[in-house]
Design an enzyme around this catalytic site. Structure first.
Site, PDB file in Angstrom:
ATOM      1  N   LYS A   1       0.874  -1.197   0.000  1.00  0.00           N
ATOM      2  CA  LYS A   1       0.000   0.000   0.000  1.00  0.00           C
ATOM      3  C   LYS A   1       0.895   1.226   0.000  1.00  0.00           C
ATOM      4  CE  LYS A   1      -4.450   0.761   0.186  1.00  0.00           C
ATOM      5  NZ  LYS A   1      -5.576  -0.119  -0.161  1.00  0.00           N
TER       6      LYS A   1
ATOM      7  N   ASP B   1      -7.089   4.264  -4.419  1.00  0.00           N
ATOM      8  CA  ASP B   1      -7.734   4.098  -3.114  1.00  0.00           C
ATOM      9  C   ASP B   1      -8.402   5.456  -2.869  1.00  0.00           C
ATOM     10  OD1 ASP B   1      -7.665   2.003  -0.709  1.00  0.00           O
ATOM     11  OD2 ASP B   1      -7.543   3.971   0.208  1.00  0.00           O
TER      12      ASP B   1
ATOM     13  N   GLY C   1     -20.584   7.397   2.492  1.00  0.00           N
ATOM     14  CA  GLY C   1     -19.677   7.910   1.474  1.00  0.00           C
ATOM     15  C   GLY C   1     -20.346   7.969   0.119  1.00  0.00           C
ATOM     16  N   PHE C   2     -19.626   8.480  -0.855  1.00  0.00           N
ATOM     17  CA  PHE C   2     -20.028   8.356  -2.259  1.00  0.00           C
ATOM     18  C   PHE C   2     -18.796   8.550  -3.117  1.00  0.00           C
ATOM     19  CE2 PHE C   2     -22.308   8.684  -6.223  1.00  0.00           C
ATOM     20  CZ  PHE C   2     -23.255   7.710  -6.014  1.00  0.00           C
ATOM     21  N   GLY C   3     -17.801   7.678  -2.886  1.00  0.00           N
ATOM     22  CA  GLY C   3     -16.533   7.778  -3.611  1.00  0.00           C
ATOM     23  C   GLY C   3     -16.366   6.634  -4.583  1.00  0.00           C
ATOM     24  N   ASN C   4     -15.117   6.125  -4.703  1.00  0.00           N
ATOM     25  CA  ASN C   4     -14.802   5.075  -5.667  1.00  0.00           C
ATOM     26  C   ASN C   4     -15.629   3.808  -5.462  1.00  0.00           C
ATOM     27  OD1 ASN C   4     -12.837   6.723  -6.680  1.00  0.00           O
ATOM     28  ND2 ASN C   4     -11.147   5.774  -5.566  1.00  0.00           N
ATOM     29  N   VAL C   5     -16.184   3.654  -4.253  1.00  0.00           N
ATOM     30  CA  VAL C   5     -16.799   2.389  -3.869  1.00  0.00           C
ATOM     31  C   VAL C   5     -18.329   2.438  -3.873  1.00  0.00           C
ATOM     32  CG1 VAL C   5     -17.068   0.885  -1.844  1.00  0.00           C
ATOM     33  CG2 VAL C   5     -14.795   1.687  -2.502  1.00  0.00           C
ATOM     34  N   ALA C   6     -18.896   3.485  -3.260  1.00  0.00           N
ATOM     35  CA  ALA C   6     -20.342   3.495  -2.982  1.00  0.00           C
ATOM     36  C   ALA C   6     -21.204   3.506  -4.246  1.00  0.00           C
ATOM     37  CB  ALA C   6     -20.698   4.686  -2.095  1.00  0.00           C
ATOM     38  N   TRP C   7     -20.731   4.168  -5.305  1.00  0.00           N
ATOM     39  CA  TRP C   7     -21.619   4.275  -6.466  1.00  0.00           C
ATOM     40  C   TRP C   7     -21.832   2.915  -7.129  1.00  0.00           C
ATOM     41  CZ3 TRP C   7     -20.137   3.485 -11.640  1.00  0.00           C
ATOM     42  CH2 TRP C   7     -18.762   3.391 -11.876  1.00  0.00           C
TER      43      TRP C   7
HETATM   44  N1  GLU Z   1      -7.489   0.191  -2.863  1.00  0.00           N
HETATM   45  C1  GLU Z   1      -8.210  -0.996  -3.182  1.00  0.00           C
HETATM   46  C2  GLU Z   1      -8.186  -1.949  -2.011  1.00  0.00           C
HETATM   47  O1  GLU Z   1      -8.193  -1.494  -0.890  1.00  0.00           O
HETATM   48  C3  GLU Z   1      -7.776  -1.621  -4.497  1.00  0.00           C
HETATM   49  C4  GLU Z   1      -6.332  -2.007  -4.584  1.00  0.00           C
HETATM   50  C5  GLU Z   1      -5.894  -2.475  -5.971  1.00  0.00           C
HETATM   51  O2  GLU Z   1      -6.702  -2.527  -6.875  1.00  0.00           O
HETATM   52  O3  GLU Z   1      -4.696  -2.792  -6.072  1.00  0.00           O
HETATM   53  O4  GLU Z   1      -8.219  -3.138  -2.128  1.00  0.00           O
END
Ligand code: GLU
Length: 444
Positions: free
Chosen positions: A124, A164, A235-241
């Site tokens: 990460k 992320d 939230g409403f970011g990369n994940v929620a939609w």
């Molecule tokens: N940030 C995302 C996670 O927490 C995706 C990581 C990725 O696609 O490498 O798993």
């Protein structure tokens, strides 16, 4: 394994790294019984080796803002464990980013990636850079300056970053451009790329889609139909939609989303054009949600989180520790049947204890949100093969992977009374795979 001793040692060595220590403790406690069935793990000191990252790179990122002033941010890459494949995990750009947060995320990523069945290790990275309020040109200059350092440490078979919080398609594209110029290669060194230069269909919505596939399996296993169930999302970011789209498709009704300013309660359901509206708003309004209320005649509750709304299912989609003990109490009092983290470590340990005590279905982020990184793994495969799959092909593979993760949780998490402890199941299954790989490869 003497867990207490190991945790005490880590606390002494890494004082104040609360998120990291929280993530490590949860895993160690849940794998203890299985670990002690394997004296060979103890002998090879697998736990002691696993809790420390292989290495951490930290660097400064000087860049120039639109006014001509010099800005300096900190950047990091934590390469945690590559026993089963290249380091893999996202980059987070947020002012709260520090080593404790990146170490917790990198540690979780090891087990999550192992669960996907794909060959990916855990890593990460990120920066304390705040993309909010920055112009497009500033974001570009920052991403380029960040990659000017990071590129030395990554590679398509070494370490493959992605997005992320605060890092989406635009940031990945700027970083990719700089990487390919410096390294003089076009490879799958980053995932979450745009379609035109090696991105995978379904990757943007994969974390949310995968989360809902997993929740669907949890409910099905308990004999509960997802149709007409009410869902609170945060939230409403990369994940929620993506979660909102898939939940609606499966026949459930999403009634909340949230932002830094508060949350929206929309009894009519957040779907279709409302999701489109929020995606547009997000691009210009720094994640605030209030304008939704006026536009669609919904309720806006300032400065509060959505867990006070009576719903059947609660899905944290924003950030770590966003659902605490008091929230859990309220959800349980209001009759929640399932809580699943689409964010990483969305619930505090006290909240999780309450869910387990009350036998509420609880899905940990490692399992529930693994669809994002799994689809990144599929993007790496397509890049390595120099081909691209159709959306239907990727979606089918994603579905299969989520169903396999659910099976692994059932296998290792079923308790004597039939209750499925998904946290234990996910931790044990992910751990066993990595531990066996480390054992086979010797002390390195
Ligand atoms: N940030 C995302 C996670 O927490 C995706 C990581 C990725 O696609 O490498 O798993």
């Amino acid at each position: 394994m003497n867990i207490d001793k190991l945790i005490q040692q880590l606390e002494a060595k890494h004082p104040g790294e609360y998120e990291y220590l929280q993530a490590v403790k949860e895993v160690l406690i849940t794998i203890e019984a299985e670990y002690n069935n394997h004296p060979e793990f103890e002998k090879a000191k697998i736990a002691e080796r696993l809790v420390e990252p292989d290495r951490i790179f930290s660097f400064k990122i000087p860049w120039v803002d639109d006014r001509g002033d010099v800005q300096i941010n900190l950047g990091y890459r934590v390469q945690f464990n590559n026993a089963i494949g290249p380091y893999k995990g996202g980059l987070r750009f947020h002012p709260s980013v520090n080593l404790s947060i990146l170490k917790f995320l990198g540690f979780e990523q090891i087990f999550k990636n192992a669960l996907t069945t794909l060959p990916m290790g855990g890593g990460k990275g990120g920066s304390d850079f705040n993309p909010k309020g920055k112009s497009d040109a500033e974001v570009m200059r920052f991403c380029q300056a960040f990659m000017l350092e990071l590129w030395k440490y990554i590679g398509p078979d070494t370490d493959v970053p992605a997005g992320d919080i605060g890092v989406g398609g635009r940031e990945v594209a700027y970083m990719y451009g700089m990487y390919r110029k410096l390294a003089r290669e076009n490879t799958g060194v980053l995932t979450g790329k745009n379609l035109e230069f090696g991105g995978s269909l379904i990757r943007p919505e994969a974390t949310g889609f995968g989360g809902l596939y997993f929740v669907h399996h949890m409910l099905e296993n308990a004999g509960v139909d997802i149709k007409d169930k009410t869902i609170a999302l945060s939230g409403f970011g990369n994940v929620a939609w993506g979660a909102a789209i898939k939940a609606t498709e499966l026949g459930a009704k999403v009634v909340t989303i949230s932002g830094p300013d508060g949350y929206i309660y929309d009894a009519a359901g957040i779907s279709g054009e409302k999701i489109e509206y929020m995606l547009d708003l997000r691009a210009t309004c720094n994640d605030i949600v209030e304008p939704y209320a006026e536009k669609f005649g919904a309720v806006f509750v300032p400065n509060r989180r959505p867990w006070e709304v009576k719903v059947d299912i609660a899905l944290p989609c924003a950030t770590q520790n966003e659902l605490n003990e008091a929230d859990a109490e309220l959800l349980i009092k209001n009759g929640v049947i399932c809580v699943a983290e689409i964010s990483n470590m969305g619930c505090t340990p006290e909240a999780i204890d309450l869910f387990l005590k009350h036998k509420i279905m609880y899905g940990p982020g490692k399992a529930v949100n693994a669809g994002g990184v799994a689809t990144s793994g599929l993007e790496m495969t397509q890049n390595a093969m120099h081909i691209s799959w159709t959306a239907a092909e990727v979606d089918e593979k994603l579905h299969q992977i989520m169903s396999e993760i659910h099976n692994q949780c059932l296998r290792y998490g079923k308790e004597a009374d039939g209750y499925i402890n998904y946290m234990k199941g996910a931790n044990v299954a992910g751990f066993l795979k990595v531990a066996k790989a480390m054992l086979a490869q010797g002390v390195i």
